[in-house]
Write a protein that holds these residues in place. Structure first.
Motif, short mmCIF file in Angstrom:
data_model
loop_
_atom_site.label_atom_id
_atom_site.label_comp_id
_atom_site.label_asym_id
_atom_site.label_seq_id
_atom_site.Cartn_x
_atom_site.Cartn_y
_atom_site.Cartn_z
N HIS A 12 81.24 -8.77 -45.38
CA HIS A 12 82.66 -8.96 -45.06
C HIS A 12 83.50 -8.53 -46.25
N GLY B 66 87.65 -8.53 -47.88
CA GLY B 66 89.03 -9.03 -47.80
C GLY B 66 89.35 -9.98 -48.96
N GLU C 223 87.25 -13.13 -50.43
CA GLU C 223 85.99 -12.98 -49.73
C GLU C 223 84.88 -13.79 -50.36
N PHE D 69 89.38 -11.09 -42.51
CA PHE D 69 88.33 -10.28 -43.14
C PHE D 69 87.92 -9.12 -42.20
N TYR E 251 84.41 -6.99 -41.25
CA TYR E 251 82.97 -7.22 -41.38
C TYR E 251 82.22 -6.12 -40.63
#
Length: 694
Positions: free
Chosen positions: A23, A25, A28, A57, A59
Motif C-alpha cells: 500500500h 500513501g 502508510e 491509500f 494498494y
C-alpha cells in the motif's frame, strides 16, 4: 487489528503464483498487509479522529515471479470513527481572585474557562473539591458564585479548592485550581480582653490601676482600620450601669453628704468657710440648702477671713429650674476691694475684680453653659498668682491675667459677703477657701470623693474628663491606623480608680470600658470590678451609758445591799469599722480592789448562751468571751453578758475614800490594729445606810 482484507487472484503456480500486497500513501507506516492480505493497524497512536478523520491509500497485489508482475492499483479509503477519549481542559488551569468580605451573597466571583474537543459542555459536570459552603459553581458557564452564607475574613481569609470537570461519556476528569483571597472590611467591633476582671483596693489606699492588665483587641486586619476612642465610666455597682447621683445631694455610698463639712475635709481642703453658715440662721437652711426666693434673698454677711488673703477660691452649688429668668450675684469685699461672681439669665458666668473704684477686671464665659436645667452644678472662681479663673462643673470656662498693678489682697481684718438672687432655685455649699487648690477641690467634691484619673498621655491622644459623672474619654487624634491601638492601649493602662472614702459602702464598684472604631462601640463593655478591702483603723466603743451623754456609767450602791448592776440597760457596743464589728472579748476589772470586803461577780443564770465569762489571773478581773463562731457573734450578746455583772461591798460604814469605786471595761475586736477600745468606766458610789442605834 484487521481493518480490511485484500483478495488477489493469480492463476500461475509456484513462485509465479505466490502473492504479496503493498500500500502507498500518507501515514502508510501506520498500517501493513500480512501474508494473507489482511490490512492491519501497525501504529495505533497515529490514528486520532481529532487529527485526521480518514486515510486514503493505493494498494496492489504482486506475485513472486521473475520478473515480478503486479496488479493494477486499487484505492483503499479508511474512515476514522470518533470515540470519547479526550479529557475536559481548563484554560488557564489556575485562577486567583481577591474580593472583600462584604461581597454579596450569591454573586459572581470569577469564571473558569473549560472545553472538551469531543464532548459538548452540556455533557460535562462541574463540581468543587472539596465541597464548599461559601462558594458554588454554575454548570455550562463555569461561573463561581458565593452562596447565601456571608464571607468572614476573621474566620478565614483564604479559600483554596479545585474545580473538577467530569465527561459524562468517558468519565475522564479535568482539574483547575482556584484561590480566593478575602480582604478585610471594618465590620468587627473592637473589644477589651478580658471582658471581666477585678482589682483590689484597700480603704484609704488613694488609687489603684484598673486597666493595666487589659488589652484592646480588634479582630479586623491588624492596623488596617484606626480606633477612635475609649470611654471609661465609674458606677456604684459592677452589675449595672446605674449612675452616681448628679444632684450634689447625699452620697450614700461614701457615708457622708456632699453638703457636709466632712466632705471638704476628706477632699483635703481645710481652709474653707461655709459662708451660708455665717449669713443665714440654721432655720433658713434645709440640709444646708438655701431655697432661693427672688422676693427676699438679698443679704450681707459678716466676717469671711481675717488678715491677708492673696490666693483664694469662691465655690458654690446652684440648682435653677428650667425656664427661670433672672440672675444671682455673690460678692466678697474687703475694705478697699471687691470680688464678684455672677450667673446671668443667659446662662453665662462672669467674674468681676475691682481692687479700687478706678480699676476693674471682668471675665465672661460663653453663654448657654446649661446652668438652668434643673440639676445641681458647681460654680467656682479662683484667684491664683496672676490669674483669675472661672470654672463650671470642674471645667475651665474663662480665664484672664490679673496685672501685678492690681492689688487683690484682703488687707482688712474682716471681709463681708453679699448674696442677691432674682430667680428661684436652690443654693448651697457657698465656700470661701484660703487656697488655690481649686482643681483638686472641685474634682473631689464633684465626685463625692471617688473618681477616675489617668496618667499623662502622648501628644496624639486627648483626655476628656467629667468628674461629676465620673467619666473619662480617651480620644485618638491621629490618622495612622498603625498607631491608634498602641496609643489608646498605652493611655488605658494609665487609668486609675481614686478614692478618699472612709468606710466605703457597698464594697465593690464597677468600671465599664468601651472601645470605639469608625463604625461604633464594642458590642458590650468590659467590666472591671473594684473590690474594697476594708482596714481595721477604728477602735470599738463600749457605751455603758446608752443614749445619755458620754460612754461611762454611774450607779449607787447602798451599804450591805445585794449586788448592783454596773452597766445601763441601754448600753451599746459598736465599731465604726464597717468590716470589723466581730468582737473577740471584753475585759472587765475592778480597779484597785479591796479584796477583804469588795466583790465583783456575775449572775450565771443571766449570762446568755452565746457568751462565757471566765476569771483571769488578775484579782477581780474577768473576760467576756463568745461561745459561737465569729460570723454569728453580735454586739447585743456581749452587752447582755455585761448586764450579768454585779458589784457588792461587805464592809459596814465604808470610808469616804471608797465612795467612788471604778470598774474598767476594755473591748477587743478581731482586727489587726487599733483593736482595743477606749476604757469605759462604771463608777459605783457607795452610800452608807442609816443603821439602827445599839
Amino acid at each position: 487489528t484487521v481493518i480490511a482484507t485484500a483478495v488477489g487472484i493469480d492463476f500461475d503456480t509456484g513462485l509465479n503464483g505466490l502473492l504479496s500486497y503493498n500500500h502507498f500513501g500518507e501515514d502508510e507506516e501506520a498500517f501493513r498487509f500480512d501474508d494473507e492480505g489482511n490490512f492491519l493497524v501497525e501504529l495505533s497512536d497515529v490514528i486520532d479522529y481529532e487529527e485526521l478523520t480518514e486515510f486514503i491509500f493505493s494498494y496492489q497485489a504482486c506475485d513472486g515471479g521473475e520478473p515480478q508482475l503486479c496488479s493494477e492499483e486499487g484505492t483503499l479509503r479508511i474512515n476514522v470513527l470518533n470515540i470519547d477519549d479526550l479529557p475536559p481542559v481548563f484554560d488557564p488551569s489556575e485562577y486567583q481572585e481577591t474580593i472583600f468580605e462584604d461581597h454579596g451573597t450569591e454573586t459572581v466571583v470569577l469564571n473558569v474557562l473549560f472545553s472538551d474537543d469531543d464532548t459538548p459542555k452540556e455533557d460535562i459536570t462541574l463540581s468543587l473539591e472539596p465541597p464548599q459552603s461559601l462558594f458554588q459553581i454554575v454548570q455550562i458557564t463555569g461561573a463561581i458564585l458565593t452562596t447565601n452564607i456571608s464571607l468572614d475574613r476573621e474566620t478565614s481569609h483564604i479559600h483554596q479548592f479545585n474545580v473538577i470537570a467530569t465527561d459524562h461519556g468517558s468519565g475522564i476528569n479535568g482539574t483547575a485550581t482556584v484561590t480566593i483571597l478575602v480582604s478585610d472590611v471594618n465590620d468587627v467591633r473592637p473589644y477589651i480582653d478580658p471582658l471581666f476582671s477585678s482589682v483590689s483596693f484597700e480603704e484609704k489606699g488613694t488609687s489603684v490601676l484598673v486597666a493595666n492588665a487589659l488589652t484592646i483587641v480588634d479582630d479586623d486586619e491588624l492596623f488596617r482600620f484606626p480606633l477612635s476612642k475609649v470611654e471609661i465610666s465609674l458606677h456604684p455597682s459592677p452589675t449595672s450601669l446605674e449612675s452616681y447621683p448628679l444632684n450634689g445631694g447625699v452620697c450614700d455610698h461614701a457615708n457622708y453628704s456632699l453638703f457636709d463639712d466632712n466632705a471638704y475635709k476628706l477632699c483635703g481642703v481645710d481652709s474653707c468657710q461655709n459662708l451660708l453658715d455665717e449669713i443665714f440662721p440654721s432655720v433658713e437652711l434645709n440640709n444646708k440648702v438655701l431655697e432661693l426666693d427672688p422676693n427676699s434673698i438679698a443679704r450681707v454677711g459678716g466676717a469671711v477671713m481675717p488678715g491677708q488673703v492673696e490666693n483664694f477660691t469662691l465655690s458654690l452649688w446652684l440648682l435653677v429650674p428650667s425656664g427661670e429668668v433672672g440672675n444671682i450675684v455673690a460678692l466678697v469685699s474687703g475694705a478697699d476691694n471687691l470680688f464678684g461672681l455672677a450667673v446671668s439669665s443667659s446662662g453665662s458666668l462672669s467674674v468681676t475684680v475691682s481692687p479700687t473704684a478706678a480699676e476693674v477686671v471682668h471675665i465672661l464665659s460663653s453663654p448657654s453653659l446649661g446652668i438652668f436645667d434643673g440639676q445641681w452644678h458647681q460654680i467656682a472662681m479662683q484667684a491664683s498668682g496672676e490669674w483669675l479663673s472661672l470654672f463650671f462643673d470642674g471645667e475651665l470656662v474663662a480665664r484672664d491675667n490679673i496685672t501685678s498693678s492690681l492689688d487683690r489682697t484682703f488687707t482688712s481684718t474682716t471681709a463681708s459677703f453679699f448674696l442677691s438672687a432674682t430667680l428661684g432655685g436652690s443654693f448651697s455649699e457657698l465656700y470661701f477657701c484660703d487656697s488655690d487648690m481649686l482643681p483638686d477641690f472641685i474634682r473631689c467634691t464633684l465626685s463625692c470623693g471617688e473618681f477616675l484619673s489617668v496618667s499623662p498621655v502622648a501628644a496624639n491622644v486627648s483626655i476628656n474628663v467629667d468628674n461629676r459623672r465620673r467619666f473619662l474619654e480617651i480620644e485618638y487624634l491621629g490618622s495612622d491606623p498603625n498607631n491608634s491601638i498602641m496609643a489608646l492601649q498605652s493611655a488605658l493602662e494609665g487609668v486609675s480608680y481614686v478614692s478618699l472614702l472612709d468606710e466605703p459602702h457597698p464594697l465593690s464598684r464597677g468600671i465599664f470600658i468601651t472601645v470605639f472604631d469608625l463604625i461604633g462601640p464594642s458590642v458590650e463593655p468590659a467590666v472591671v470590678t473594684v473590690e474594697m478591702d476594708l482596714i481595721n483603723d477604728k477602735r470599738p466603743v463600749l457605751d455603758l451609758n446608752g443614749p445619755e451623754i458620754g460612754i461611762d456609767f454611774a450607779t449607787v450602791y447602798e451599804e450591805m445591799a445585794p449586788g448592783v448592776q454596773i452597766v445601763s440597760d441601754d448600753a451599746l457596743l459598736f465599731d465604726e469599722d464597717s468590716g470589723y464589728w466581730t468582737f473577740q472579748r471584753i475585759v472587765v476589772g475592778l480597779k484597785a480592789p479591796i479584796l477583804d470586803t469588795e466583790n465583783l461577780t456575775f449572775v450565771s443564770q443571766l449570762v446568755p448562751s452565746c457568751a462565757n465569762i471566765v476569771l483571769t489571773s488578775e484579782p477581780m478581773t474577768f473576760e467576756v468571751q463568745s461561745s459561737v463562731p465569729s460570723e454569728e457573734r453580735s454586739p447585743e450578746c456581749f452587752v447582755d453578758a455585761l448586764k450579768a455583772f454585779r458589784y457588792q461591798d461587805n464592809q459596814e460604814e465604808p470610808p469616804s475614800g471608797a465612795q467612788g469605786r471604778q470598774i474598767e471595761f476594755t473591748v477587743y475586736d478581731s482586727g489587726g490594729m487599733n483593736t482595743n477600745s477606749p476604757i469605759s468606766i462604771a463608777t459605783v458610789t457607795l452610800i452608807p445606810s442609816n443603821d439602827a442605834p445599839t
